[in-house]
Design a protein around this motif. Structure first.
Motif, PDB file in Angstrom:
ATOM      1  N   UNK A  17     -26.312  33.286  25.640  1.00 56.06           N
ATOM      2  CA  UNK A  17     -27.324  32.268  25.334  1.00 56.06           C
ATOM      3  C   UNK A  17     -26.853  31.370  24.191  1.00 56.06           C
ATOM      4  N   UNK A  18     -27.384  30.168  24.136  1.00 56.63           N
ATOM      5  CA  UNK A  18     -27.023  29.250  23.055  1.00 56.63           C
ATOM      6  C   UNK A  18     -27.836  29.576  21.802  1.00 56.63           C
ATOM      7  N   UNK A  19     -29.130  29.795  21.995  1.00 55.24           N
ATOM      8  CA  UNK A  19     -29.981  30.246  20.882  1.00 55.24           C
ATOM      9  C   UNK A  19     -30.988  31.254  21.420  1.00 55.24           C
ATOM     10  N   UNK A  20     -31.651  31.928  20.533  1.00 53.62           N
ATOM     11  CA  UNK A  20     -32.761  32.785  20.935  1.00 53.62           C
ATOM     12  C   UNK A  20     -32.540  34.243  20.621  1.00 53.62           C
ATOM     13  N   UNK A  21     -33.610  35.002  20.784  1.00 52.09           N
ATOM     14  CA  UNK A  21     -33.578  36.410  20.485  1.00 52.09           C
ATOM     15  C   UNK A  21     -34.044  37.198  21.700  1.00 52.09           C
ATOM     16  N   UNK A  22     -33.317  38.260  22.013  1.00 53.27           N
ATOM     17  CA  UNK A  22     -33.660  39.105  23.157  1.00 53.27           C
ATOM     18  C   UNK A  22     -33.802  40.538  22.669  1.00 53.27           C
ATOM     19  N   UNK A  23     -34.917  41.156  22.992  1.00 49.66           N
ATOM     20  CA  UNK A  23     -35.092  42.580  22.722  1.00 49.66           C
ATOM     21  C   UNK A  23     -35.367  43.286  24.036  1.00 49.66           C
ATOM     22  N   UNK A  24     -34.615  44.339  24.315  1.00 49.91           N
ATOM     23  CA  UNK A  24     -34.907  45.188  25.474  1.00 49.91           C
ATOM     24  C   UNK A  24     -34.896  46.626  24.987  1.00 49.91           C
ATOM     25  N   UNK A  25     -36.065  47.257  25.015  1.00 46.10           N
ATOM     26  CA  UNK A  25     -36.172  48.617  24.508  1.00 46.10           C
ATOM     27  C   UNK A  25     -35.616  48.684  23.097  1.00 46.10           C
ATOM     28  N   UNK A  26     -34.678  49.622  22.858  1.00 44.30           N
ATOM     29  CA  UNK A  26     -34.162  49.811  21.505  1.00 44.30           C
ATOM     30  C   UNK A  26     -33.113  48.773  21.084  1.00 44.30           C
ATOM     31  N   UNK A  27     -32.704  47.906  22.013  1.00 45.26           N
ATOM     32  CA  UNK A  27     -31.625  46.960  21.699  1.00 45.26           C
ATOM     33  C   UNK A  27     -32.183  45.574  21.424  1.00 45.26           C
ATOM     34  N   UNK A  28     -31.573  44.918  20.448  1.00 39.09           N
ATOM     35  CA  UNK A  28     -32.052  43.610  20.052  1.00 39.09           C
ATOM     36  C   UNK A  28     -30.865  42.741  19.671  1.00 39.09           C
ATOM     37  N   UNK A  29     -30.929  41.466  20.040  1.00 37.10           N
ATOM     38  CA  UNK A  29     -29.801  40.604  19.719  1.00 37.10           C
ATOM     39  C   UNK A  29     -30.282  39.190  19.421  1.00 37.10           C
ATOM     40  N   UNK A  30     -29.643  38.604  18.440  1.00 36.71           N
ATOM     41  CA  UNK A  30     -29.899  37.204  18.121  1.00 36.71           C
ATOM     42  C   UNK A  30     -28.653  36.427  18.539  1.00 36.71           C
ATOM     43  N   UNK A  31     -28.865  35.402  19.393  1.00 36.68           N
ATOM     44  CA  UNK A  31     -27.717  34.689  19.968  1.00 36.68           C
ATOM     45  C   UNK A  31     -26.796  34.089  18.908  1.00 36.68           C
ATOM     46  N   UNK A  32     -27.380  33.670  17.784  1.00 31.70           N
ATOM     47  CA  UNK A  32     -26.543  32.992  16.801  1.00 31.70           C
ATOM     48  C   UNK A  32     -26.085  33.899  15.656  1.00 31.70           C
ATOM     49  N   UNK A  33     -26.545  35.126  15.644  1.00 33.20           N
ATOM     50  CA  UNK A  33     -26.171  36.014  14.551  1.00 33.20           C
ATOM     51  C   UNK A  33     -26.191  37.475  15.006  1.00 33.20           C
ATOM     52  N   UNK A  34     -25.049  37.937  15.507  1.00 33.55           N
ATOM     53  CA  UNK A  34     -24.999  39.323  15.978  1.00 33.55           C
ATOM     54  C   UNK A  34     -23.586  39.875  15.895  1.00 33.55           C
TER      55      UNK A  34
ATOM     56  N   UNK B 170     -20.585  42.404  17.822  1.00 39.38           N
ATOM     57  CA  UNK B 170     -20.139  42.740  19.179  1.00 39.38           C
ATOM     58  C   UNK B 170     -20.877  43.960  19.708  1.00 39.38           C
ATOM     59  N   UNK B 171     -21.139  44.895  18.813  1.00 40.19           N
ATOM     60  CA  UNK B 171     -21.823  46.132  19.182  1.00 40.19           C
ATOM     61  C   UNK B 171     -23.236  45.863  19.735  1.00 40.19           C
ATOM     62  N   UNK B 172     -23.893  44.801  19.218  1.00 40.99           N
ATOM     63  CA  UNK B 172     -25.238  44.455  19.713  1.00 40.99           C
ATOM     64  C   UNK B 172     -25.194  44.098  21.197  1.00 40.99           C
ATOM     65  N   UNK B 173     -24.102  43.441  21.607  1.00 43.90           N
ATOM     66  CA  UNK B 173     -23.962  43.066  23.023  1.00 43.90           C
ATOM     67  C   UNK B 173     -23.811  44.321  23.877  1.00 43.90           C
ATOM     68  N   UNK B 174     -22.960  45.243  23.424  1.00 44.74           N
ATOM     69  CA  UNK B 174     -22.771  46.505  24.153  1.00 44.74           C
ATOM     70  C   UNK B 174     -24.096  47.247  24.298  1.00 44.74           C
ATOM     71  N   UNK B 175     -24.846  47.293  23.217  1.00 45.98           N
ATOM     72  CA  UNK B 175     -26.127  48.017  23.242  1.00 45.98           C
ATOM     73  C   UNK B 175     -27.134  47.325  24.160  1.00 45.98           C
ATOM     74  N   UNK B 176     -27.175  45.987  24.102  1.00 44.26           N
ATOM     75  CA  UNK B 176     -28.105  45.246  24.960  1.00 44.26           C
ATOM     76  C   UNK B 176     -27.766  45.474  26.435  1.00 44.26           C
TER      77      UNK B 176
END
Ligand code: ADP
Ligand code: MG
Length: 243
Positions: free
Chosen positions: A53-70, A72-78
């Motif tokens: 994503x270009x911007x935005x925040x995604x949370x799925x269950x225990x995983x959470x990621x901010x497109x502009x500030x995360x 690599x591990x956040x991607x694996x978890x998501x």
């Protein structure tokens, strides 16, 4: 359980998703409809970080990621929290049905091989493929391949299964058996987000229907509302054509 806020996606100058916000509860069945080229696939792919994503925040269950500030591990978890069912199945051609379904358990979840194979077998039996465990994708019908695709998504232990037009590539004769497996999953309260043109499925199975156009969520609501009493002109026009 799923929260998407201010999600946007650009391909170069082309803004494909524009400030998408929505939530999905555990066990909820959400169907996304809308014209082609509207960003439905891109949205699903962003949820799994198949697209960034270009911007935005995604949370799925225990995983959470901010497109502009995360990290690599956040991607694996998501990615662990969702699994994808593709229009064209995307099975491993050199693996059997059983190996296809066991793959993510072994590689992503580090499940011991015998246990993973046994789980995969149970799931394949459940989708009606007990006779096809050791068969390669090329020897299966489209409907059977897609049922392997769904079984593979079921095996992954994520919170949600994302379906991108799972029956669009199928010969008409195979559509019903795939929809039947999806209905069974819905009945078991498997959280799912389904992009589809199968309006009957949406009517029968969805808890909520989201209508997307031009990168926006135009309207969302219970199927009853979206199909019989849409509020927005664009939804009215789309539904009239689609039903
Ligand atoms: P839908 O699934 O609703 O048909 P998509 O998400 O596939 O829509 O596509 C939305 C828009 O994004 C389209 O204009 C498409 O051409 C564009 N698009 C999708 N993927 C890419 C990509 N990898 N590079 C450039 N443009 C893309
Ligand atoms: Mg698409």
């Amino acid at each position: 359980m799923i929260n998407v806020s201010q999600l946007s996606k650009k391909f170069g100058d082309l803004a494909v998703l524009k400030e998408i916000n929505f939530e999905v509860a555990k066990g909820e069945i959400v169907v996304i409809i809308g014209p082609s080229g509207t960003g439905k696939s891109t949205l699903l792919r962003c949820l799994n970080y198949l697209e960034t994503p270009t911007t935005g925040k995604i949370t799925i269950g225990p995983a959470s990621i901010d497109a502009v500030d995360h990290k690599a591990k956040d991607i694996t978890e998501l990615r662990k929290q969702s699994s994808f069912v593709f229009q064209n199945y995307s099975l491993f051609a050199n693996k059997t049905a059983l190996q296809n379904v066991a793959e993510s358990l072994i590689t992503v979840w580090k499940t011991p091989k015998q246990e993973a194979l046994s789980t995969a077998e149970t799931i394949l039996v459940k989708v009606g493929l007990a006779e096809k465990l050791d068969v390669y994708p090329s020897q299966l019908s489209g409907g059977q391949q897609q049922r392997v695709g769904i079984a593979r998504a079921m095996a992954a232990k994520g919170e949600v299964i994302l379906f991108d037009e799972p029956t669009s590539a199928l010969d008409p004769e195979w559509v019903d058996e795939v929809l039947a497996v999806m209905k069974q999953l819905a009945f078991e309260k498997q959280t799912m987000i389904v992009v589809t043109h199968e309006m009957q499925f949406a009517k029968e199975v969805a808890d909520r229907v989201i209508f997307m156009e031009d990168g926006y969520i135009v309207e969302q609501g219970a199927p009853q509302q979206i199909f019989t009493n849409p509020q927005h002109k664009r939804t009215q026009a789309f539904v009239k054509r689609a039903l």
